[in-house]
Design an enzyme around this catalytic site. Structure first.
Site, PDB file in Angstrom:
ATOM      1  CB  ALA A 105     120.313  13.642  66.457  1.00 55.57           C
ATOM      2  CB  SER A 106     119.065   8.254  66.403  1.00 53.35           C
ATOM      3  OG  SER A 106     118.406   7.063  66.738  1.00 53.35           O
ATOM      4  CG  HIS A 107     115.429   7.159  69.215  1.00 53.12           C
ATOM      5  ND1 HIS A 107     114.188   7.348  68.634  1.00 53.12           N
ATOM      6  CD2 HIS A 107     115.869   5.967  68.751  1.00 53.12           C
ATOM      7  CE1 HIS A 107     113.887   6.304  67.880  1.00 53.12           C
ATOM      8  NE2 HIS A 107     114.897   5.447  67.930  1.00 53.12           N
ATOM      9  NE  ARG A 172     116.469  14.582  65.255  1.00 58.35           N
ATOM     10  CZ  ARG A 172     116.540  14.318  66.555  1.00 58.35           C
ATOM     11  NH1 ARG A 172     116.546  15.305  67.433  1.00 58.35           N
ATOM     12  NH2 ARG A 172     116.611  13.069  66.971  1.00 58.35           N
TER      13      ARG A 172
END
Length: 223
Positions: A105-107, A172
């Protein structure tokens, strides 16, 4: 033709061909020697149904594939990952090359996650296939999912060579389980090979580039 003649209709699955001719003749040879024959993809509906039962969609969750792919709170995404695994498995089989999945989810906050599907060229998913991704992800019931998947498979022809899927994810906490759900979907439609990469979430852009690079490298080395 002398000896025992083989009668085939105008439309046939690769599984039916293998049952008749055995697995000693490469698929690319069959396609070259039988140009009049339209090969269609055949899904093992029982296998897909059994696998899908492990990844039920939250009732009110209606994800939509966009420029950033799918993004949401991670606990909502297992069904989406599984269904996208099936989708990219079909795409890889239809083009006979390696396609990619990036679980990130990138950042976004750590509790979020997402997914992007990558063409064999390393480019973003074709827009027509974005619509397929949304349709599968939003299917409310198992029957709706199977019908949509079967309808898509009927429009595709298997390539002369098998496809495979490269799956990458960041670090993550939810990444490994979501990548496994994607892999389960890819395997449910009979695709052949999965590679997994894990990189730091803070380097999400680099992770996407690494996935794209791996796809290009696969095309050079594998073929």
């Amino acid at each position: 033709m002398q000896g025992n003649a083989i009668s085939l209709g105008p439309v046939c699955s690769t599984a039916e061909l293998t049952a008749i001719l055995g697995d000693t003749v490469p698929r690319c040879t069959l396609i070259a020697r039988l140009p009049h024959l339209k090969l269609v993809m055949q899904l093992d509906i029982a296998a897909v149904r059994a696998a899908a039962a492990c990844y039920s969609k939250p009732e009110a969750f209606r994800p939509s594939y966009g420029t950033a792919g799918f993004r949401a709170e991670a606990s909502l995404l297992p069904s989406t990952m599984f269904r996208c695994g099936m989708l990219i498995g079909l795409k890889a089989s239809s083009c006979g090359q390696a396609c990619g999945v990036m679980v990130t989810a990138s950042h976004n906050p750590e509790q979020d996650n997402g997914l992007k599907l990558v063409e064999a060229s390393g480019e973003m998913l074709d827009q027509a296939w974005e619509a397929h991704a949304t349709q599968l992800a939003q299917a409310q019931t198992e029957e709706q999912l199977l019908q949509a998947l079967a309808a898509l498979a009927e429009t595709l022809q298997p390539a002369g060579s098998p496809g495979r899927v490269i799956i990458g994810c960041d670090t993550r906490p939810s990444g490994a389980d979501l990548a496994a759900a994607c892999s389960a979907g890819e395997l449910a439609v009979g695709d052949e090979c999965v590679s997994c990469m894990r990189k730091a979430a803070a380097w999400a852009c680099s992770v996407m580039r690494a996935c794209h690079y791996q796809l290009v490298l696969t095309r050079i080395v594998w073929w």
